[in-house]
Write a protein that holds these residues in place. Structure first.
Motif, PDB file in Angstrom:
ATOM      1  N   SER A  40       0.840  -1.192   0.000  1.00 45.06           N
ATOM      2  CA  SER A  40       0.000   0.000   0.000  1.00 45.06           C
ATOM      3  C   SER A  40       0.881   1.251   0.000  1.00 45.06           C
ATOM      4  N   ASP A  41       0.268   2.407  -0.155  1.00 45.36           N
ATOM      5  CA  ASP A  41       1.019   3.660  -0.288  1.00 45.36           C
ATOM      6  C   ASP A  41       0.401   4.720   0.616  1.00 45.36           C
ATOM      7  N   HIS A  42       1.003   4.904   1.784  1.00 41.59           N
ATOM      8  CA  HIS A  42       0.533   5.915   2.734  1.00 41.59           C
ATOM      9  C   HIS A  42       1.731   6.709   3.261  1.00 41.59           C
ATOM     10  N   PRO A  43       2.298   7.587   2.444  1.00 39.69           N
ATOM     11  CA  PRO A  43       3.548   8.255   2.798  1.00 39.69           C
ATOM     12  C   PRO A  43       3.437   9.269   3.933  1.00 39.69           C
ATOM     13  N   TYR A  44       2.225   9.579   4.360  1.00 40.33           N
ATOM     14  CA  TYR A  44       2.034  10.546   5.440  1.00 40.33           C
ATOM     15  C   TYR A  44       2.158   9.907   6.815  1.00 40.33           C
ATOM     16  N   PHE A  45       2.283   8.574   6.886  1.00 38.16           N
ATOM     17  CA  PHE A  45       2.412   7.887   8.169  1.00 38.16           C
ATOM     18  C   PHE A  45       3.872   7.507   8.396  1.00 38.16           C
ATOM     19  N   ALA A  46       4.447   7.946   9.508  1.00 38.59           N
ATOM     20  CA  ALA A  46       5.863   7.711   9.783  1.00 38.59           C
ATOM     21  C   ALA A  46       6.167   6.249  10.094  1.00 38.59           C
ATOM     22  N   ASP A  47       5.154   5.496  10.488  1.00 36.65           N
ATOM     23  CA  ASP A  47       5.402   4.092  10.820  1.00 36.65           C
ATOM     24  C   ASP A  47       5.278   3.177   9.614  1.00 36.65           C
ATOM     25  N   ARG A  48       5.124   3.763   8.414  1.00 38.05           N
ATOM     26  CA  ARG A  48       5.055   2.992   7.176  1.00 38.05           C
ATOM     27  C   ARG A  48       6.290   3.282   6.318  1.00 38.05           C
ATOM     28  N   LEU A  49       6.771   2.270   5.649  1.00 37.41           N
ATOM     29  CA  LEU A  49       7.850   2.446   4.693  1.00 37.41           C
ATOM     30  C   LEU A  49       7.314   3.036   3.389  1.00 37.41           C
ATOM     31  N   ASP A  50       8.170   3.762   2.700  1.00 39.87           N
ATOM     32  CA  ASP A  50       7.790   4.286   1.395  1.00 39.87           C
ATOM     33  C   ASP A  50       7.568   3.134   0.426  1.00 39.87           C
ATOM     34  N   ALA A  51       6.438   3.155  -0.253  1.00 36.14           N
ATOM     35  CA  ALA A  51       6.028   2.023  -1.085  1.00 36.14           C
ATOM     36  C   ALA A  51       7.024   1.730  -2.198  1.00 36.14           C
ATOM     37  N   ASN A  73      -0.508   6.634  -4.382  1.00 38.35           N
ATOM     38  CA  ASN A  73      -1.156   7.862  -3.930  1.00 38.35           C
ATOM     39  C   ASN A  73      -0.756   8.990  -4.879  1.00 38.35           C
ATOM     40  N   LEU A  74      -1.540   9.158  -5.942  1.00 35.88           N
ATOM     41  CA  LEU A  74      -1.188  10.095  -7.005  1.00 35.88           C
ATOM     42  C   LEU A  74      -0.953  11.523  -6.519  1.00 35.88           C
ATOM     43  N   PRO A  75      -1.777  12.076  -5.625  1.00 37.60           N
ATOM     44  CA  PRO A  75      -1.548  13.476  -5.242  1.00 37.60           C
ATOM     45  C   PRO A  75      -0.172  13.734  -4.632  1.00 37.60           C
ATOM     46  N   SER A  76       0.440  12.711  -4.047  1.00 40.92           N
ATOM     47  CA  SER A  76       1.750  12.894  -3.438  1.00 40.92           C
ATOM     48  C   SER A  76       2.894  12.509  -4.377  1.00 40.92           C
ATOM     49  N   GLY A 105      -7.485   9.596  -1.498  1.00 38.80           N
ATOM     50  CA  GLY A 105      -8.641   9.413  -0.635  1.00 38.80           C
ATOM     51  C   GLY A 105      -8.545  10.126   0.697  1.00 38.80           C
ATOM     52  N   LEU A 106      -7.465   9.937   1.431  1.00 35.73           N
ATOM     53  CA  LEU A 106      -7.331  10.518   2.767  1.00 35.73           C
ATOM     54  C   LEU A 106      -6.770  11.935   2.649  1.00 35.73           C
ATOM     55  N   TRP A 107      -7.646  12.866   2.280  1.00 33.00           N
ATOM     56  CA  TRP A 107      -7.168  14.188   1.897  1.00 33.00           C
ATOM     57  C   TRP A 107      -6.612  14.998   3.060  1.00 33.00           C
ATOM     58  N   ASP A 108      -7.104  14.797   4.259  1.00 28.75           N
ATOM     59  CA  ASP A 108      -6.506  15.492   5.401  1.00 28.75           C
ATOM     60  C   ASP A 108      -5.048  15.070   5.573  1.00 28.75           C
ATOM     61  N   ASP A 109      -4.780  13.787   5.403  1.00 29.29           N
ATOM     62  CA  ASP A 109      -3.411  13.299   5.520  1.00 29.29           C
ATOM     63  C   ASP A 109      -2.568  13.730   4.323  1.00 29.29           C
ATOM     64  N   ILE A 110      -3.144  13.666   3.139  1.00 25.29           N
ATOM     65  CA  ILE A 110      -2.422  14.094   1.942  1.00 25.29           C
ATOM     66  C   ILE A 110      -2.022  15.562   2.053  1.00 25.29           C
ATOM     67  N   ALA A 111      -2.931  16.390   2.579  1.00 26.17           N
ATOM     68  CA  ALA A 111      -2.650  17.820   2.717  1.00 26.17           C
ATOM     69  C   ALA A 111      -1.493  18.072   3.676  1.00 26.17           C
ATOM     70  N   ARG A 112      -1.306  17.198   4.667  1.00 26.12           N
ATOM     71  CA  ARG A 112      -0.197  17.369   5.609  1.00 26.12           C
ATOM     72  C   ARG A 112       1.154  17.199   4.926  1.00 26.12           C
ATOM     73  N   LEU A 113       1.165  16.518   3.774  1.00 26.86           N
ATOM     74  CA  LEU A 113       2.390  16.402   2.987  1.00 26.86           C
ATOM     75  C   LEU A 113       2.682  17.664   2.186  1.00 26.86           C
ATOM     76  N   GLY A 114       1.737  18.575   2.136  1.00 27.92           N
ATOM     77  CA  GLY A 114       1.896  19.782   1.347  1.00 27.92           C
ATOM     78  C   GLY A 114       1.300  19.698  -0.038  1.00 27.92           C
ATOM     79  N   ALA A 115       0.657  18.585  -0.355  1.00 28.82           N
ATOM     80  CA  ALA A 115       0.012  18.441  -1.661  1.00 28.82           C
ATOM     81  C   ALA A 115      -1.287  19.229  -1.678  1.00 28.82           C
ATOM     82  N   PRO A 116      -1.631  19.829  -2.809  1.00 21.46           N
ATOM     83  CA  PRO A 116      -2.885  20.585  -2.890  1.00 21.46           C
ATOM     84  C   PRO A 116      -4.087  19.682  -2.632  1.00 21.46           C
ATOM     85  N   ARG A 117      -5.036  20.180  -1.872  1.00 13.40           N
ATOM     86  CA  ARG A 117      -6.267  19.442  -1.622  1.00 13.40           C
ATOM     87  C   ARG A 117      -7.205  19.614  -2.830  1.00 13.40           C
TER      88      ARG A 117
END
Length: 302
Positions: A40-51, A73-76, A105-117
Motif C-alpha cells: 500500500s502507499d501511505h507516505p504521510y504515516f511515519a510508521d510505514r515504509l515508502d512504497a 497515492n497520485l496526489p503525493s 482518498g485521505l485528503w486530510d493526511d495528503i494535505a499534511r504532505l503539502g500536496a494541494p487538496r
C-alpha cells in the motif's frame, strides 16, 4: 480472443517494524512462483515504509515476480516523476512492474504532505491526465508537450521502455469511467469481490465507458484484493452474513476462486492473510497448494 493468464499475488506489510519480514516474504513469493507482490502507499504515516522504496529493494532481490503499489497515492507523486519512477523500475527489472494508481482518498493526511487538496471532481480529472501523461512518457517516440489542468511538461523525451500495465483503484462513478476509458485493469475498492453489489454496479460503469471509448470491455481486467484465512480444516461458513469472503481450507479456496475465474471472469487475486498463522506458512499454502490448483482448473479459459 487469446487466453488470459490469471494473475496471483500476495500483499506484504509496509510497517517499518515488519521490514525484514516484508523482504523475506517478497523473496519467498518469487521462489514459489507467484506473479506479483503488492504494497500500500501511505507516505504521510511515519510508521510505514515508502512504497516505491520497498519495490526497488524487493525487486532487486528477486528474479521473476512483479511489484505493484496498490494503489499509488497520485496526489503525493506528481505524474511526470511517477512516470520516470515506473519506467526506471521497468528498465532495471526487465518489465517486472505494474502501476496501480488512484485519485487519492485521505485528503486530510495528503494535505499534511503539502500536496494541494482537490475536490472529488478535480481529483478524477487529475487521474485522467496522469494516466494519459504516464503512457505518453514511455515507449519512446517524439518529445512530449502536455498542457493540462494539473500537469504541464515541455519537450520531455519519453523513456525507451514499453508502457507498463496500469490498474486503478477507482471507486466513484467518474473515476470508474476513467478506468473504462484508459486503464488496463481495475482493483475493486474495499476488498469487494465478484459477488458484491459494489462489483456489479461498478463494473457496468467501466464496461459502458470502455465501449464508448471504442474499447473492448474484456480488455480491462478485474483483479481482486482478497483478505481471508487459509485454514487447516474446512470452515462451516466461508462468507459472513453480509456475503464477504472469510476464507476456509485450501479446497474451499480452490473451489471459490475457480468459480470466480470461470463464472465471473476474475482476472487475478492478491491474497492478504487475516488470521494468526505465521505469514510464511500461509504464503506457502497460498502459493504451493491453492494457486497451482486454480491455475490448472482454469488454464483453458478464454
Amino acid at each position: 480472443m487469446p487466453e488470459r493468464r490469471t494473475v496471483f499475488g500476495a500483499g506484504v506489510s509496509t510497517a517499518v517494524t515488519d521490514a525484514p519480514e516484508t523482504l523475506r516474504l517478497a523473496a519467498q513469493a518469487d521462489r514459489q512462483g507467484l506473479d506479483l507482490f503488492s504494497v500500500s502507499d501511505h507516505p504521510y504515516f511515519a510508521d510505514r515504509l515508502d512504497a516505491y522504496s520497498i519495490l526497488g529493494v524487493a525487486l532487486g532481490r528477486t528474479t521473476t515476480i512483479s511489484g505493484l503499489v496498490s494503489v499509488t497515492n497520485l496526489p503525493s507523486r506528481p505524474a511526470p516523476m511517477l512516470a520516470r519512477t515506473i519506467t526506471s523500475l521497468s528498465t532495471l527489472t526487465g518489465g517486472r512492474i505494474v502501476l496501480g494508481i488512484g485519485a487519492g482518498g485521505l485528503w486530510d493526511d495528503i494535505a499534511r504532505l503539502g500536496a494541494p487538496r482537490l475536490g472529488p471532481g478535480a481529483a478524477v480529472r487529475a487521474l485522467e491526465e496522469a494516466i494519459t501523461l504516464i503512457r505518453a512518457l514511455s515507449g519512446g517516440g517524439d518529445p512530449v508537450t502536455f498542457d493540462g489542468e494539473f500537469y504541464q511538461v515541455t519537450e520531455l523525451q519519453p523513456a525507451q521502455v514499453a508502457p507498463v500495465p496500469i490498474w486503478t483503484g477507482s471507486v466513484g462513478p467518474k473515476s470508474l469511467a476513467v478506468t473504462g476509458k484508459l486503464a488496463d485493469g481495475w482493483i475493486p475498492g474495499h476488498a469487494a469481490d465478484w459477488l458484491s453489489e459494489r462489483y456489479r454496479t461498478s463494473r457496468s460503469i467501466i464496461d459502458e465507458a470502455a465501449t464508448a471509448a471504442g474499447r473492448d470491455p474484456k480488455d480491462i481486467a478485474t483483479i481482486y484484493n482478497l483478505p481471508g484465512r487459509i485454514t487447516t480444516t474446512p470452515l462451516t461458513t466461508t462468507r459472513d452474513h453480509d456475503g464477504r469472503w472469510l476464507g476456509g481450507s485450501a479446497e474451499q479456496w480452490i473451489e471459490e476462486l475457480t468459480g470466480a475465474v470461470l463464472e465471473h471472469d476474475a482476472a487475478g487475486f492478491v491474497h492478504f492473510e487475516t488470521g494468526d498463522a505465521p505469514r510464511d506458512i500461509t504464503l506457502g499454502r497460498w502459493a504451493e497448494e491453492i494457486v497451482p490448483a486454480v491455475r490448472e482448473a482454469t488454464v483453458h479459459r478464454l
